[in-house]
Design an enzyme around this catalytic site. Sequence first.
Site, PDB file in Angstrom:
ATOM      1  N   ARG A  69      40.039   2.146  22.031  1.00 53.70           N
ATOM      2  CA  ARG A  69      41.184   2.959  21.638  1.00 53.70           C
ATOM      3  C   ARG A  69      41.671   3.839  22.788  1.00 53.70           C
ATOM      4  O   ARG A  69      42.736   4.452  22.685  1.00 53.70           O
ATOM      5  CB  ARG A  69      40.808   3.846  20.450  1.00 53.70           C
ATOM      6  CG  ARG A  69      40.422   3.052  19.223  1.00 53.70           C
ATOM      7  CD  ARG A  69      39.666   3.900  18.235  1.00 53.70           C
ATOM      8  NE  ARG A  69      40.490   4.860  17.541  1.00 53.70           N
ATOM      9  CZ  ARG A  69      41.176   4.607  16.433  1.00 53.70           C
ATOM     10  NH1 ARG A  69      41.146   3.410  15.915  1.00 53.70           N
ATOM     11  NH2 ARG A  69      41.890   5.536  15.846  1.00 53.70           N
ATOM     12  N   GLU A 119      62.558  -8.031  32.001  1.00 51.81           N
ATOM     13  CA  GLU A 119      61.280  -7.690  31.370  1.00 51.81           C
ATOM     14  C   GLU A 119      60.693  -8.914  30.644  1.00 51.81           C
ATOM     15  O   GLU A 119      59.492  -9.178  30.729  1.00 51.81           O
ATOM     16  CB  GLU A 119      61.477  -6.498  30.413  1.00 51.81           C
ATOM     17  CG  GLU A 119      60.278  -6.116  29.568  1.00 51.81           C
ATOM     18  CD  GLU A 119      59.018  -5.750  30.361  1.00 51.81           C
ATOM     19  OE1 GLU A 119      59.085  -5.621  31.592  1.00 51.81           O
ATOM     20  OE2 GLU A 119      57.955  -5.641  29.724  1.00 51.81           O
ATOM     21  N   GLU A 178      53.433 -12.976  33.615  1.00 49.77           N
ATOM     22  CA  GLU A 178      52.129 -12.312  33.617  1.00 49.77           C
ATOM     23  C   GLU A 178      51.080 -13.075  32.816  1.00 49.77           C
ATOM     24  O   GLU A 178      49.944 -13.193  33.238  1.00 49.77           O
ATOM     25  CB  GLU A 178      52.251 -10.903  32.991  1.00 49.77           C
ATOM     26  CG  GLU A 178      52.856  -9.870  33.887  1.00 49.77           C
ATOM     27  CD  GLU A 178      52.974  -8.523  33.170  1.00 49.77           C
ATOM     28  OE1 GLU A 178      52.461  -7.541  33.698  1.00 49.77           O
ATOM     29  OE2 GLU A 178      53.589  -8.457  32.081  1.00 49.77           O
ATOM     30  N   LYS A 222      45.500  -3.385  34.655  1.00 48.96           N
ATOM     31  CA  LYS A 222      46.291  -2.536  33.773  1.00 48.96           C
ATOM     32  C   LYS A 222      46.873  -1.358  34.539  1.00 48.96           C
ATOM     33  O   LYS A 222      48.005  -0.960  34.349  1.00 48.96           O
ATOM     34  CB  LYS A 222      45.408  -2.040  32.624  1.00 48.96           C
ATOM     35  CG  LYS A 222      46.121  -1.163  31.609  1.00 48.96           C
ATOM     36  CD  LYS A 222      47.069  -1.987  30.779  1.00 48.96           C
ATOM     37  CE  LYS A 222      47.978  -1.154  29.915  1.00 48.96           C
ATOM     38  NZ  LYS A 222      49.196  -1.903  29.553  1.00 48.96           N
TER      39      LYS A 222
HETATM   40  C1  G6P Z   1      50.575  -2.669  36.360  1.00 44.86           C
HETATM   41  C2  G6P Z   1      50.562  -3.117  34.906  1.00 44.86           C
HETATM   42  C3  G6P Z   1      51.975  -3.189  34.361  1.00 44.86           C
HETATM   43  C4  G6P Z   1      52.674  -1.858  34.538  1.00 44.86           C
HETATM   44  C5  G6P Z   1      52.631  -1.385  35.990  1.00 44.86           C
HETATM   45  C6  G6P Z   1      53.060   0.058  36.103  1.00 44.86           C
HETATM   46  O1  G6P Z   1      51.156  -3.666  37.130  1.00 44.86           O
HETATM   47  O2  G6P Z   1      49.938  -4.365  34.790  1.00 44.86           O
HETATM   48  O3  G6P Z   1      51.945  -3.522  32.983  1.00 44.86           O
HETATM   49  O4  G6P Z   1      53.998  -1.970  34.119  1.00 44.86           O
HETATM   50  O5  G6P Z   1      51.309  -1.459  36.496  1.00 44.86           O
HETATM   51  O6  G6P Z   1      52.123   0.859  35.455  1.00 44.86           O
HETATM   52  P1  G6P Z   1      52.400   2.288  34.915  1.00 44.86           P
HETATM   53  O7  G6P Z   1      51.095   2.739  34.321  1.00 44.86           O
HETATM   54  O8  G6P Z   1      52.801   3.137  36.090  1.00 44.86           O
HETATM   55  O9  G6P Z   1      53.489   2.220  33.900  1.00 44.86           O
END
Ligand code: G6P
Length: 611
Positions: free
Chosen positions: A30, A484, A491, A606
């Site tokens: 969580r 997007e 991805e 992530k």
């Molecule tokens: C990584 C994640 C993406 C995210 C990006 C920016 O590449 O895999 O899902 O959009 O970072 O991350 P943030 O935490 O700054 O939104």
Amino acid sequence: MKPMCGIVGYIGPKQAQNILLEGLRKLEYRGYDSAGLAVYQDGKLKVEKAEGPLSALEERLNGQPLHGEMGIGHTRWATHGKPSDENSHPHVDGKQQFAVVHNGIIENYLELKEELQEKGYAFTSETDTEVIAHLLADLDDGDLVSTVRKAVARMEGAYALAIAHVDEPDKLVAVRLASPLIVGVGDGENFIASDIPAILEHTRDVYVLDDGEMAVLTRDGVELSTTDGKPVSRDLMHVTWDAATAEKGGYEHFMLKEIHEQPKAIRDTLAGRIKDGLVDLSQEISLSAEELKRFDKIHFVACGTAYHAGLIGKSVVEKLARIPVEVDVASEYRYRDPIITPSTLVVVVSQSGETADTLAALREAQKAGAQVLGITNVVGSSVAREADEVLMTWAGPEIAVASTKAYTTQLIAIYLFGLYLARILETRSESELAEATEALLKLPKQAETLLEDPSAIRRFAGDIAQHEDLFFIGRGLDHAVVMEGSLKLKEISYIHSDAYAAGELKHGTLALIEEGIPVIALATQKAVYDKMVSNIIEVKARGAHVLGLGLEGDDELGKSVDEVITIPETLPLLTPVLSVIPLQLLAYYTSTARGLNVDKPRNLAKSVTVE
Ligand code: G6P
């Protein structure tokens, strides 16, 4: 409501500490930033808590374990007050009579806090939860259950609670109002938890509490009632899922769960920010009207999905507030010598609030004298701490690498900001602002409807899973949304795709269209609808297999495409919140059709905290 803190409680013959820690570990998914326990030991409620991962708490307990057979535990996802030892739960009153763990938000906590402070109660944390401990002490009538009922009657908001009292070590009380809570029923032992995985190792028999209900647990029994005292009888639910499925709330993957959480996440992000039909952010953004009026340009800076939210931000802010906006990916911004002045507002958007490039851009902007507004999902994150102004998204922790609910809530935060700015700058009439606000409030319900039947998208996903190349096209806001959609697909399905402004096709990309190639075409923007249909016809004429995404009630689109999916109608400016959802599902089902690791795609993380 907003947070996803984890709660566990135990009463029985075994050592509570271990059961509570194991339970909290099962709730780690969580998301949390600190943890704590309270265990009844030698006539006292002993509390240990620590900022950081569970291992930090365990380290402290290693030196001095808590011995006792009753206790409560918590993993905290900060909302009121930064992550710290003091702000971690459990919270206790001054005399350590009551210990409380809490998931949710007490909306009238300030009012209650002032009242209690006037009576002389001293607070040691910044949390809304501590109010509950002092409130219980203030209302204490010598009976735990009736005291809890009295306290709950004074509390507004959405919450789940587990409460222990030093004089009643044979009892634990659980209360639920709009934050999940279950009670596990064992043999000579009983459990409280935010979610089933926490207790699955010990029992498969649970009561799921409903809103406005409480449970009183002893070693040998559980009594359910409403918080105002009416008995409740309920059948035990026998859990047949395995632990891994239970963590995902019955969904096969976190990504699907998070896609389905979007109506709630949007609702939570809107909550408390609209007053008398208009957006009011004056409680959160401290810039005065004069200061807001001084900005002559705005820069949106972010990475990945958050950058795509920024692209929508440009249209929203320019349209509503008539201030010129630039959008940059953070890794470019910091090296391109952008023109930043003290009258520039730099909006950094980041789910995690820790992305290295985004943070560096934030610091760069501040160095150049700009004001920085951070839009982030994590309280206490670097962006939340360092930005001059912060607007939280209340998506709750996002576990899947591919971002979904963070994106839609970033959009909501951007709409709220755009509408607030337009109100202060008087660039839109009050009736226009009221109309847009009303439409915003309808989005959660519309998103729910949209999620009801994914079968058409699933079918198309099965089809594109066979391809290695495909195209997304759109115009205006639809172009930003397809960027997007294309990123989501790349991805997690590893299929190459690109997103094009549909009018640009004829300047090169059209050469790539050949028989049978899938094209996903968005046509939700009325102002460019006819142009978009012409672009669709161009690709159809070259043999493309087209999935069209349009608005409900559009009977024309079906004539030019092979398959149609519709989204509920809203204002053109707001459609991205809805139109992205089928694209998220498309990526999801394509990935599952290919048998890939949806939640943890190869090579991706992530949170990217290195450059
Ligand atoms: C990584 C994640 C993406 C995210 C990006 C920016 O590449 O895999 O899902 O959009 O970072 O991350 P943030 O935490 O700054 O939104």
